[in-house]
Design a protein around this motif. Structure first.
Motif, mmCIF file in Angstrom:
data_model
loop_
_atom_site.group_PDB
_atom_site.id
_atom_site.type_symbol
_atom_site.label_atom_id
_atom_site.label_comp_id
_atom_site.label_asym_id
_atom_site.label_seq_id
_atom_site.Cartn_x
_atom_site.Cartn_y
_atom_site.Cartn_z
ATOM 1 N N GLY A 1 19.464 -7.099 -21.150
ATOM 2 C CA GLY A 1 18.632 -5.907 -21.044
ATOM 3 C C GLY A 1 17.252 -6.253 -20.544
ATOM 4 O O GLY A 1 16.513 -5.389 -20.056
ATOM 5 N N VAL B 1 21.838 -4.793 -14.037
ATOM 6 C CA VAL B 1 21.753 -3.338 -13.981
ATOM 7 C C VAL B 1 22.251 -2.676 -15.263
ATOM 8 O O VAL B 1 22.058 -1.475 -15.436
ATOM 9 C CB VAL B 1 22.507 -2.783 -12.757
ATOM 10 N N TYR B 2 22.879 -3.446 -16.148
ATOM 11 C CA TYR B 2 23.258 -2.888 -17.443
ATOM 12 C C TYR B 2 23.414 -4.017 -18.453
ATOM 13 O O TYR B 2 23.751 -5.142 -18.086
ATOM 14 C CB TYR B 2 24.553 -2.067 -17.359
ATOM 15 N N THR B 3 23.144 -3.720 -19.700
ATOM 16 C CA THR B 3 23.254 -4.714 -20.765
ATOM 17 C C THR B 3 24.716 -5.143 -20.919
ATOM 18 O O THR B 3 25.604 -4.298 -21.018
ATOM 19 C CB THR B 3 22.733 -4.140 -22.089
ATOM 20 N N GLN C 1 26.167 -7.078 -18.575
ATOM 21 C CA GLN C 1 26.671 -7.457 -17.259
ATOM 22 C C GLN C 1 26.818 -8.972 -17.174
ATOM 23 O O GLN C 1 25.986 -9.722 -17.667
ATOM 24 C CB GLN C 1 25.704 -6.971 -16.174
ATOM 25 N N GLY D 1 21.986 -0.531 -9.516
ATOM 26 C CA GLY D 1 20.932 -0.029 -10.394
ATOM 27 C C GLY D 1 20.320 1.269 -9.939
ATOM 28 O O GLY D 1 19.427 1.793 -10.610
ATOM 29 N N TYR E 1 24.741 -13.665 -18.951
ATOM 30 C CA TYR E 1 24.890 -12.265 -19.339
ATOM 31 C C TYR E 1 23.509 -11.626 -19.395
ATOM 32 O O TYR E 1 22.535 -12.255 -19.813
ATOM 33 C CB TYR E 1 25.601 -12.155 -20.700
ATOM 34 N N TRP E 2 23.445 -10.358 -18.981
ATOM 35 C CA TRP E 2 22.175 -9.641 -18.973
ATOM 36 C C TRP E 2 21.927 -9.025 -20.343
ATOM 37 O O TRP E 2 22.728 -8.226 -20.844
ATOM 38 C CB TRP E 2 22.189 -8.561 -17.889
#
Length: 349
Positions: free
Chosen positions: A207, A188-190, A192, A31, A204-205
């Motif tokens: 955001g 660190v990213y949508t 991920q 990040g 899952y990320w």
């Protein structure tokens, strides 16, 4: 150390710091600009920590260590023994730390260029804490050693925990997370992906949060009516929803309060995501309950392609006694009224 390109190419040279920064592209980002997640390769059994008596042993292995602004210190090393567990305190327990250190004289002024393992003895205490290496030390933790006081068996009864150990993966890889510290780290990213070993699920990320397919989330719907919209007042409207692929499960509870107003006309409740224009009407269950009086059972109905649903309940015993819920159907809306629903439908996207 300087690397140069072949003679037939334009002459370029890189010092070791520049090469490490370029190597950062081989590992999962953390990040920060040019940063990476340090650790041992996921699934690699190397760098295992054990003890024989009070002697600590670390098996050989490979991994990567990082330092802000210094890129990736890749390493591989043979088995080592970082030392012997110090004698226990008579009164208090303590926690020791085993870590892998990168010596880089250009950064830490330690006079060395190598990888090594270190046993750092903690401080005995009624609430012992994991010791922290000096700020100049470039390292990753491998294990903690819980050393009881002499009355609890002392150094020869110490136990080793590897929950502090960190693993890493290549960019885009699915990182397994186990420790509370790792689980709490934001993505660190949508998009991920990671595998939460505590839940046993891939997550899952979004955001803003980690979520797995099938996790329920709160939703604030719009409650409307055909002529004059209702007002919730001191009532409550609580809904949850989840999706797996394009399958949506949506459920909720509307509780009318003493200052709620049912508006005028048939009630509609917005959907968390629009229904597919499949040509199919979807039906779920609903119950309009009036405390100490009656339960009017029926269905929530979603039209093909709709973004709202309506509620149809039985109001009597004959075949034609079904009507859409409104401020007056099945009875006049009051603070004793409750509306419940649950429905599965296909999402538009």
């Amino acid at each position: 150390m300087v690397a140069t390109d072949p003679l037939w190419l334009p002459t370029l040279s890189y010092d070791e710091s520049e090469l490490r920064k370029m190597d950062a592209t081989l590992f999962m980002a953390d990040g920060t600009a040019g940063g990476l997640r340090a650790g041992i390769r996921a699934g690699d059994p190397g760098l295992a920590v054990s003890r024989t008596g009070t002697t600590v042993n670390v098996t050989g292995g490979a991994g990567v260590v990082t330092r802000a602004g210094q890129g990736a210190y890749r390493f591989q090393m043979a088995a080592t023994s970082p030392g012997t567990i110090a004698a226990a305190n008579a009164t208090f327990a303590r926690i020791d730390l085993v870590y892998l250190r990168i010596w880089d004289n250009a950064v830490d002024s330690g006079g060395l260029y190598k990888a090594d393992t270190v046993l750092l003895t903690g401080t005995p205490s009624g609430s012992p804490a994991i010791p922290t290496p000096a700020a100049t030390v470039i390292y990753i933790p491998l294990a903690t050693i819980n050393v009881p006081n002499t009355g609890g068996g002392g150094a020869s009864s110490s136990t080793i925990s590897t929950t502090i150990r960190q693993v890493t993966v290549a960019p885009g890889g699915i990182l397994p997370v186990t420790s509370a510290t790792d689980i709490a780290i934001a993505g660190v990213y949508t998009g991920q992906a990671r595998y939460n070993t505590v839940r046993g699920l891939p997550e899952y990320w979004s955001g803003s949060a980690w979520a797995a397919q099938g996790d329920y989330a709160a939703y604030t719907p719009s409650w409307t009516a055909a002529t004059t919209n209702p007002t919730l007042g001191n009532g409550s409207l609580t809904t949850r929803w989840t999706r797996v692929g394009r399958q949506i499960h949506y459920l909720g509870t509307l509780v009318l309060g003493s200052t709620s107003n049912g508006g005028t006309g048939v009630w509609s409740m917005s959907l968390p995501t629009a229904a597919a224009a499949s040509g199919i009407f979807t039906f779920g269950t609903t119950n309009y309950a009036v405390a100490f009086s009656n339960d009017y059972l029926g269905a929530m109905q979603i039209d093909s392609g709709a973004s709202t649903g309506v509620f149809v309940v039985k109001t009597g015993t004959n075949a034609s006694s079904a009507a859409q819920v409104s401020n007056t159907v099945p009875v006049a809306a009051s603070s004793s009224s409750r509306l419940y629903w649950s429905i599965q439908y296909e999402a538009a996207t």
